[in-house]
Scaffold this active site. Structure first.
Site, PDB file in Angstrom:
ATOM      1  N   CYS A   1      45.244  39.843  36.251  1.00  0.00           N
ATOM      2  CA  CYS A   1      44.337  38.772  35.813  1.00  0.00           C
ATOM      3  C   CYS A   1      43.059  39.308  35.184  1.00  0.00           C
ATOM      4  O   CYS A   1      42.651  38.879  34.112  1.00  0.00           O
ATOM      5  CB  CYS A   1      44.025  37.839  36.967  1.00  0.00           C
TER       6      CYS A   1
ATOM      7  N   HIS B   1      40.822  36.131  41.816  1.00  0.00           N
ATOM      8  CA  HIS B   1      41.615  35.767  40.641  1.00  0.00           C
ATOM      9  C   HIS B   1      40.668  35.237  39.574  1.00  0.00           C
ATOM     10  O   HIS B   1      39.623  34.648  39.887  1.00  0.00           O
ATOM     11  CB  HIS B   1      42.670  34.711  40.975  1.00  0.00           C
TER      12      HIS B   1
ATOM     13  N   HIS C   1      45.717  32.647  31.793  1.00  0.00           N
ATOM     14  CA  HIS C   1      45.558  33.710  32.787  1.00  0.00           C
ATOM     15  C   HIS C   1      46.884  34.425  33.010  1.00  0.00           C
ATOM     16  O   HIS C   1      47.945  33.956  32.567  1.00  0.00           O
ATOM     17  CB  HIS C   1      45.032  33.127  34.111  1.00  0.00           C
TER      18      HIS C   1
END
Length: 342
Positions: free
Chosen positions: A258, A306, A318
């Site tokens: 990510c 994240h 993402h």
């Protein structure tokens, strides 16, 4: 997701201790292994999915620690290299000064010396002697100065060597930390895969974490208000990465975690971001989610383990988790902890 890659060593070591499987995940695994015949299959499947979701989340946290440890290793490797170069240069300087002092001492020994007053009485040319005496005084002063510089250079060399030794020791500790983080991530991913494999094939093929239920196809982003030029360039770069696989610890161009995707996308726009998601959340100015614009970074969970990029119309792009390629998802797929404008 993986975040960015300086904390104290003690704090760093505490961060290294990651549990390979959470108690909840262990319970789910046990349930799958020996669920009674009367157990509701749906409940069993839901507990397995919840366990997988938690394991993926823990793997993301460990991945960000892996990225951070990798950054420390890279930084320390550079420091060690510079220290070793400085040590080599310092040793060369010490050797040159030693050679110079040795040459002076050898010359004095070969020519010998007598008491200056007696030499003045015996000389047939006092003027010449006085000129020579002045020259000898200058040689002596230069010799003393060289000796003082030599002592200073030796002290500095010893300090540089000590710093190099400390840097090498820390480098080895951080290399060990990288290895531990790597094992933690791999262990969690293996357990997640084991739980997924326990599901019926039809459910395994359609499995997607409820907190990240993606839409089919591409979202409608027409009419999205543009952000800054560099933000829009980063959005365009991230769009190019759609469909590329999630690879933990990777920052492109063939695969991403990510934070790696965020770093790579902004690099294409000429902006250097930190490596981890935790560091990326502080790489710009924080704004409310209600004011998010394309290119803003959206961090998730309280620990920012994240991160994704807002693209407009309530969507982010993402790298979700292993097995899920780079894609669009609703911005509210998980609890949002911050929005950062680069």
């Amino acid at each position: 997701m993986v975040s960015h890659r300086r904390s104290t060593q003690s704090g760093f070591n505490r961060g290294v201790r990651v549990t390979v499987i959470s108690a909840a995940a262990a319970t789910a695994a046990a349930t799958l292994a020996g669920a009674p015949a009367s157990a509701d299959p749906k409940d069993t499947r839901e507990s397995a999915k919840a366990a997988v979701d938690r394991l993926y989340g823990e793997a993301e946290q460990a991945t960000e620690r892996f990225n951070e440890a990798g950054e420390h290793v890279d930084r320390l490797r550079g420091e060690v290299g510079r220290s070793q170069d400085a040590t080599a240069r310092g040793q060369e300087r010490v050797n040159r000064m030693r050679d110079a002092l040795g040459a002076m001492a050898g010359a004095q020994y070969r020519t010998g010396s007598i008491d200056p007053a007696l030499a003045l009485l015996l000389t047939a040319d006092p003027d010449t002697y006085l000129e020579r005496a002045a020259a000898l005084d200058r040689v002596g002063a230069r010799q003393a100065m060289t000796l003082d510089k030599l002592r200073h250079a030796q002290r500095k060399l010893a300090q540089t060597r000590a710093e190099t030794t400390r840097a090498l020791t820390e480098l080895e500790r951080n290399r060990a930390a990288v290895t531990r983080h790597k094992r933690a991530v791999e262990g969690k991913l293996r357990e997640a895969r084991r739980l997924l494999d326990s599901l019926p094939p039809e459910e395994r093929s359609t499995f997607d974490r409820a907190s990240r239920s993606g839409r089919e196809g591409l979202p409608d982003l027409s009419g999205v208000a543009p952000g800054s030029a560099r933000a829009m360039s980063a959005v365009a770069a991230a769009h190019q990465a759609l469909g590329r696989p999630y690879v933990w610890g990777a920052n492109g161009p063939s695969g991403f975690d990510c934070s790696g995707l965020m770093q790579w996308a902004y690099a294409q726009a000429g902006v250097s971001l930190p490596r981890t998601s935790q560091a990326q959340r502080y790489a710009g100015r924080m704004v409310p989610l209600s004011q998010a614009r394309p290119g803003d970074l959206v961090a998730y969970r309280a620990d920012a383990s994240h991160i994704g990029m807002y693209v407009g119309n309530g969507q982010v792009i993402h790298a979700p988790y292993p097995g899920a390629p780079v894609r669009y998802d609703p911005v509210g797929m998980m609890p949002v902890s911050s929005v950062t404008r680069i």
